[in-house]
Design an enzyme around this catalytic site. Structure first.
Site: not given
Lengths: 162, 162, 162, 162
Positions: C45-46
């Site tokens: 994820d980010a």
């Protein structure tokens, strides 16, 4: 108190009417149906942007909303033993979306033939209209055993209704 | 023409106010913030129901909405170099949701201490209120290098504001 | 020519034998079964790390591998009309994994009662053994209509076999 | 004791050598690199088959394995500030895979130009060789700010090496 301002996914109700359908061929663009989603954190990847597969999930969300707004319901379709299986997907990614962005998915039926239906999609940034992605999916109708079926007439009508 | 009826995920604005916070300890339930989502086909599994991991994705959606309605924004938090990393998750699944169902996620802050925040969640069927799942996540604050930080006071205030 | 070196997910065959089962209660730890996975980009994820929900997907992979190595097969179980539905999940995240990392999931049965089975998991960095996450899932047995059933004796035996 | 039989994702080492590359144009098929995966339950949907987006995740797994077997490492590429962003994806789904199936992803580089690289994929049933899906992805090279860059020569060499 919570204001309950609307911001988590709303069919925004703008509809782009395309050329009239050519009923003989089943060709012609139907109107576009829109749905707006907020990007989830789980949809991002280590590049800090939305992972490309999620646009294809959003296409599916758009497709479901399209049917719902046309008076259909994909869940009911399945309850009757019909499944619209994806046989082809194509997508172009033009600009990235990020966590928290509101994105609008525009869905229309590009072609609805007796045995195959083609949906087309645009994903835009909800606030600016910036085009993020375009795509297309093709579907056949199968029954529970996976046997290919003609798409029931009522469903084709629903898909093409304006 | 599309009516644009709202049906794809809307903070429904109902807010359940809990007992007043005990400011000294940071304990006590904050009000619940709600967001309503429509179940995506991609979220189902071969049992015909929503795959259990998606409830945990929905918890995260609820968390983001909680912060947004409290006047915060998790994306901005990250832009400032703070990340609320999940260190614990717990969920109970009571009844299954299916494709097309509207589910409401209720999120509240259960505890906001200097180094740890706990969110609690309920997922209910939007129309009937039937309880589908409950859960809890615990978070610490880390910087870009992953070093644990005290949660900035402004963020703790935002998380506890009513 | 491809070297075909093994590096994408292999039951590594190390098995940690725990205390003998207490047959009367169905309690006691079974041996751990291991499976090694390479972290997918789509799982990040980010934050640049694996999104926490994927550990729970990996628990499920570990569970499937556990049954397979015990001579069972979850797919066959479903073919017979039995489903092990997850009713509870719990996970602690101790250190993050990143894209390309090899992680080993260790799965064991913690308890197999007539109506409920509990699996326990550890996820470690395959090369260093660093503990990344621990967790537990609880399951009941349901039929196609979702009715709770006793777990068939043959399945309980398979789950507890050493 | 655990048998440790290999069954959860193994580069199977078969390599299909294609026509020699046309170095001038950067065109020509590179050898195919294979990786075998076991279908996860989380990858199935309510049709009882693998949700179509997962094939695109598998393409990405194949891509990572391709680079790894060519002596490259996508994680290192990113560590150096280069990202191969997907700008186009295309897939055809010919037959469904189901939970527990072993599927083999065959990946090759179809074209590696100075600013764009195209990968091609086949997903087959590992045991029978039945073709399940084919696809293609196109990528550009961007830096951390998202600015398009020429693909570093060393990377193009790695992608085309046989």
């Amino acid at each position: 108190m919570s204001k309950g301002h609307v911001d988590f996914g709303v069919p925004s109700g703008r509809a782009l009417r395309a050329e009239p359908q050519d009923e003989a061929s089943g060709r012609g663009l139907s109107r576009a149906v829109e749905v707006t989603l907020r990007v989830r954190y789980a949809e991002t990847d280590a590049m800090g942007i939305v992972h490309h597969t999620n646009y294809i999930v959003w296409f599916e969300v758009g497709r479901g909303e399209y049917m719902r707004q046309q008076g259909g319901d994909y869940a009911q379709l399945e309850a009757q033993g019909y499944y619209l299986r994806v046989i082809e997907v194509q997508a172009r990614f033009l600009a990235p979306a990020r966590y928290g962005d509101l994105v609008t998915v525009r869905t229309r039926v590009e072609e609805a033939r007796s045995r195959q239906v083609t949906f087309a999609y645009e994903v835009v940034m909800a606030e600016t209209g910036q085009l993020l992605a375009t795509g297309q999916t093709k579907h056949i109708c199968v029954d529970e055993e996976g046997t290919v079926k003609a798409i029931p007439e009522a469903i084709r009508d629903m898909l093409r209704r304006n």
